[in-house]
Design a protein around this motif. Structure first.
Motif, PDB file in Angstrom:
ATOM      1  N   PHE A 280      38.022 -36.981 -60.773  1.00 27.64           N
ATOM      2  CA  PHE A 280      37.495 -38.199 -59.854  1.00 27.64           C
ATOM      3  C   PHE A 280      38.687 -38.979 -60.175  1.00 27.64           C
ATOM      4  O   PHE A 280      39.408 -39.428 -60.817  1.00 27.64           O
ATOM      5  N   THR A 281      39.128 -39.490 -58.744  1.00 29.08           N
ATOM      6  CA  THR A 281      40.265 -40.570 -58.408  1.00 29.08           C
ATOM      7  C   THR A 281      39.704 -41.443 -57.825  1.00 29.08           C
ATOM      8  O   THR A 281      39.065 -41.629 -57.049  1.00 29.08           O
ATOM      9  N   ASP A 282      40.316 -42.810 -58.475  1.00 27.25           N
ATOM     10  CA  ASP A 282      39.986 -44.173 -57.867  1.00 27.25           C
ATOM     11  C   ASP A 282      38.398 -44.317 -57.554  1.00 27.25           C
ATOM     12  O   ASP A 282      37.897 -44.199 -56.420  1.00 27.25           O
ATOM     13  N   THR A 283      37.790 -44.133 -58.705  1.00 29.54           N
ATOM     14  CA  THR A 283      36.148 -44.161 -58.868  1.00 29.54           C
ATOM     15  C   THR A 283      35.691 -45.017 -59.634  1.00 29.54           C
ATOM     16  O   THR A 283      36.039 -45.177 -60.802  1.00 29.54           O
ATOM     17  N   VAL A 284      34.650 -45.968 -59.518  1.00 28.55           N
ATOM     18  CA  VAL A 284      33.998 -46.853 -59.982  1.00 28.55           C
ATOM     19  C   VAL A 284      32.720 -46.391 -60.385  1.00 28.55           C
ATOM     20  O   VAL A 284      31.863 -45.818 -59.366  1.00 28.55           O
ATOM     21  N   PHE A 285      32.248 -46.191 -61.531  1.00 33.06           N
ATOM     22  CA  PHE A 285      30.830 -45.790 -62.046  1.00 33.06           C
ATOM     23  C   PHE A 285      30.071 -47.256 -62.694  1.00 33.06           C
ATOM     24  O   PHE A 285      30.852 -47.660 -63.581  1.00 33.06           O
ATOM     25  N   GLU A 286      29.158 -47.928 -62.152  1.00 33.66           N
ATOM     26  CA  GLU A 286      28.417 -48.855 -62.686  1.00 33.66           C
ATOM     27  C   GLU A 286      26.979 -48.848 -62.786  1.00 33.66           C
ATOM     28  O   GLU A 286      26.338 -48.283 -61.809  1.00 33.66           O
ATOM     29  N   GLY A 287      26.404 -48.869 -63.980  1.00 33.91           N
ATOM     30  CA  GLY A 287      25.184 -48.782 -64.325  1.00 33.91           C
ATOM     31  C   GLY A 287      24.627 -47.515 -64.197  1.00 33.91           C
ATOM     32  O   GLY A 287      23.282 -47.348 -63.861  1.00 33.91           O
ATOM     33  N   CYS A 288      25.404 -46.461 -64.364  1.00 36.39           N
ATOM     34  CA  CYS A 288      24.947 -44.900 -64.381  1.00 36.39           C
ATOM     35  C   CYS A 288      24.484 -44.450 -65.559  1.00 36.39           C
ATOM     36  O   CYS A 288      25.121 -44.805 -66.669  1.00 36.39           O
ATOM     37  N   ASP A 289      23.718 -43.640 -65.567  1.00 36.79           N
ATOM     38  CA  ASP A 289      23.104 -42.671 -66.780  1.00 36.79           C
ATOM     39  C   ASP A 289      23.484 -41.265 -66.411  1.00 36.79           C
ATOM     40  O   ASP A 289      22.949 -40.665 -65.757  1.00 36.79           O
ATOM     41  N   PHE A 290      24.485 -40.778 -67.448  1.00 38.44           N
ATOM     42  CA  PHE A 290      24.988 -39.567 -67.370  1.00 38.44           C
ATOM     43  C   PHE A 290      24.673 -39.074 -68.817  1.00 38.44           C
ATOM     44  O   PHE A 290      25.336 -38.172 -69.241  1.00 38.44           O
ATOM     45  N   ALA A 291      23.671 -39.316 -69.665  1.00 33.84           N
ATOM     46  CA  ALA A 291      23.269 -38.910 -70.661  1.00 33.84           C
ATOM     47  C   ALA A 291      23.205 -37.131 -70.842  1.00 33.84           C
ATOM     48  O   ALA A 291      22.631 -36.754 -70.035  1.00 33.84           O
ATOM     49  N   ASN A 292      23.902 -36.748 -71.807  1.00 40.37           N
ATOM     50  CA  ASN A 292      23.818 -35.377 -72.083  1.00 40.37           C
ATOM     51  C   ASN A 292      24.321 -34.475 -70.712  1.00 40.37           C
ATOM     52  O   ASN A 292      24.030 -33.525 -70.459  1.00 40.37           O
ATOM     53  N   SER A 293      25.246 -35.232 -69.916  1.00 41.02           N
ATOM     54  CA  SER A 293      25.944 -34.469 -68.924  1.00 41.02           C
ATOM     55  C   SER A 293      27.160 -33.748 -69.306  1.00 41.02           C
ATOM     56  O   SER A 293      27.711 -34.227 -70.540  1.00 41.02           O
ATOM     57  N   TYR A 294      27.788 -32.833 -68.640  1.00 38.43           N
ATOM     58  CA  TYR A 294      28.954 -32.202 -69.134  1.00 38.43           C
ATOM     59  C   TYR A 294      30.295 -32.503 -68.301  1.00 38.43           C
ATOM     60  O   TYR A 294      30.208 -32.386 -66.894  1.00 38.43           O
ATOM     61  N   PHE A 295      31.269 -33.069 -68.871  1.00 34.09           N
ATOM     62  CA  PHE A 295      32.372 -33.421 -68.011  1.00 34.09           C
ATOM     63  C   PHE A 295      33.633 -32.608 -68.650  1.00 34.09           C
ATOM     64  O   PHE A 295      34.800 -32.747 -68.580  1.00 34.09           O
TER      65      PHE A 295
ATOM     66  N   ALA B 241      27.192 -36.841 -73.983  1.00 29.42           N
ATOM     67  CA  ALA B 241      27.857 -36.070 -72.910  1.00 29.42           C
ATOM     68  C   ALA B 241      29.127 -35.691 -73.488  1.00 29.42           C
ATOM     69  O   ALA B 241      29.602 -36.050 -74.569  1.00 29.42           O
ATOM     70  N   SER B 242      29.230 -34.661 -72.897  1.00 25.84           N
ATOM     71  CA  SER B 242      30.571 -33.818 -73.399  1.00 25.84           C
ATOM     72  C   SER B 242      31.696 -33.857 -72.391  1.00 25.84           C
ATOM     73  O   SER B 242      31.843 -33.592 -70.990  1.00 25.84           O
ATOM     74  N   PHE B 243      32.807 -34.384 -72.996  1.00 24.56           N
ATOM     75  CA  PHE B 243      34.088 -34.628 -72.468  1.00 24.56           C
ATOM     76  C   PHE B 243      35.334 -33.452 -72.951  1.00 24.56           C
ATOM     77  O   PHE B 243      36.446 -33.681 -73.222  1.00 24.56           O
ATOM     78  N   MET B 244      34.731 -32.420 -73.436  1.00 24.50           N
ATOM     79  CA  MET B 244      35.880 -31.572 -74.353  1.00 24.50           C
ATOM     80  C   MET B 244      36.795 -31.081 -73.165  1.00 24.50           C
ATOM     81  O   MET B 244      36.713 -30.580 -72.195  1.00 24.50           O
ATOM     82  N   GLU B 245      38.079 -31.415 -73.791  1.00 24.02           N
ATOM     83  CA  GLU B 245      39.301 -31.188 -73.007  1.00 24.02           C
ATOM     84  C   GLU B 245      39.467 -31.589 -71.738  1.00 24.02           C
ATOM     85  O   GLU B 245      40.219 -31.390 -70.922  1.00 24.02           O
ATOM     86  N   ALA B 246      38.669 -32.793 -71.655  1.00 21.79           N
ATOM     87  CA  ALA B 246      38.897 -33.556 -70.475  1.00 21.79           C
ATOM     88  C   ALA B 246      40.451 -34.430 -70.438  1.00 21.79           C
ATOM     89  O   ALA B 246      40.718 -34.686 -71.613  1.00 21.79           O
ATOM     90  N   ASN B 247      40.529 -35.131 -69.406  1.00 23.85           N
ATOM     91  CA  ASN B 247      41.942 -35.772 -69.255  1.00 23.85           C
ATOM     92  C   ASN B 247      41.442 -37.162 -68.689  1.00 23.85           C
ATOM     93  O   ASN B 247      40.822 -37.233 -67.559  1.00 23.85           O
ATOM     94  N   LEU B 248      41.575 -38.153 -69.440  1.00 22.17           N
ATOM     95  CA  LEU B 248      41.050 -39.558 -68.728  1.00 22.17           C
ATOM     96  C   LEU B 248      42.583 -40.338 -68.944  1.00 22.17           C
ATOM     97  O   LEU B 248      43.341 -40.764 -69.891  1.00 22.17           O
ATOM     98  N   GLU B 249      43.017 -40.944 -67.418  1.00 25.06           N
ATOM     99  CA  GLU B 249      44.309 -41.708 -67.269  1.00 25.06           C
ATOM    100  C   GLU B 249      43.821 -43.089 -66.557  1.00 25.06           C
ATOM    101  O   GLU B 249      43.306 -43.073 -65.577  1.00 25.06           O
ATOM    102  N   HIS B 250      44.566 -44.147 -67.014  1.00 25.29           N
ATOM    103  CA  HIS B 250      44.216 -45.178 -66.564  1.00 25.29           C
ATOM    104  C   HIS B 250      42.583 -45.700 -66.139  1.00 25.29           C
ATOM    105  O   HIS B 250      42.078 -45.630 -65.301  1.00 25.29           O
TER     106      HIS B 250
END
Length: 231
Positions: A86-101, A119-128
């Motif tokens: 996901f690049t240059d993306t806005v998430f607002e009022g979303c439900d990602f419960a128990n999802s995998y990232f 939610a699972s963000f194992m070994e994910a990369n978050l920048e800015h």
């Protein structure tokens, strides 16, 4: 008489130096996204799209690519976004419960009023990335990388944040109750405005070297080291 610098203070100040967060670039005109378009996102990158009010559960969206996008008021619980970008993306009022990232990448993204419980963000990369008023309790962030991430009024209670890599992270009024920071260096982080209770650390508590806390947080951790704190 020369003042001898405090090595812990020096280490904290060096690590606490911040980076200006780059915000998402969203075009004025966006194409409305339907559920079927989202399902095909792994084949064709989604560019300049507006996903609003989608209700989807238990779907596989692995290796999805989205850029210059907006997701608003979507229910995408228990979905698999592993390996997505996901690049240059806005998430607002979303439900990602128990999802995998897991192994996903987020660059110049914002999350506002989003539910990411479990939610699972194992070994994910978050920048800015900016997180505001989000619930991330009981999430899995093992070996996840935060680089220039801001979290404000977010709940990380019960989350597993073990063996993470944290750089240029700012916290404000967040909740860390029962959070595991096992083998995650917290050097340069300021928890003084946050709730920090019952966190899991290694036996040496080396994770908290060079962090900033308020007096009550520091006293609670000192008791765990066997220190008797005078009231």
């Amino acid at each position: 008489m020369a003042t001898i610098p405090d090595p812990v203070q020096t280490a904290y100040e060096a690590a606490a130096a911040q980076r200006t967060l780059s915000l998402p670039t969203i075009p004025e005109e966006l194409r409305a996204l339907e559920a079927d378009d989202l399902r095909g996102g792994a084949e064709e990158p989604l560019e300049a799209i507006d996903a609003s009010g989608l209700i989807i559960a238990d779907e596989n969206f692995s290796e999805l690519q989205a850029a210059h996008a907006r997701f608003a008021n979507c229910f995408l619980s228990c979905c698999d976004f592993s390996g997505s970008l996901f690049t240059d993306t806005v998430f607002e009022g979303c439900d990602f419960a128990n999802s995998y990232f897991d192994n996903a990448g987020f660059t110049r993204c914002t999350f506002k009023n989003c539910k990411l419980t479990g939610a699972s963000f194992m070994e994910a990369n978050l920048e800015h990335v900016t997180l505001t008023d989000c619930t991330l309790d009981f999430g899995a962030f093992n070996r996840c990388r935060f680089w220039a991430v801001s979290a404000t009024r977010c709940d990380f209670s019960g989350a597993d944040m073990a063996e993470m890599e944290l750089h240029y992270v700012t916290l404000d009024d967040d909740r860390f109750i029962g959070t595991s920071f096992f083998r995650t260096p917290l050097l340069g982080l300021d928890f003084s405005t946050c709730q920090l209770e019952g966190v899991a650390l290694s036996d040496t508590m080396a994770e908290i070297y060079g962090t900033k806390m308020n007096v009550y947080q520091a006293a609670a951790l000192a008791r765990r080291l066997g220190v008797i704190v005078a009231e």
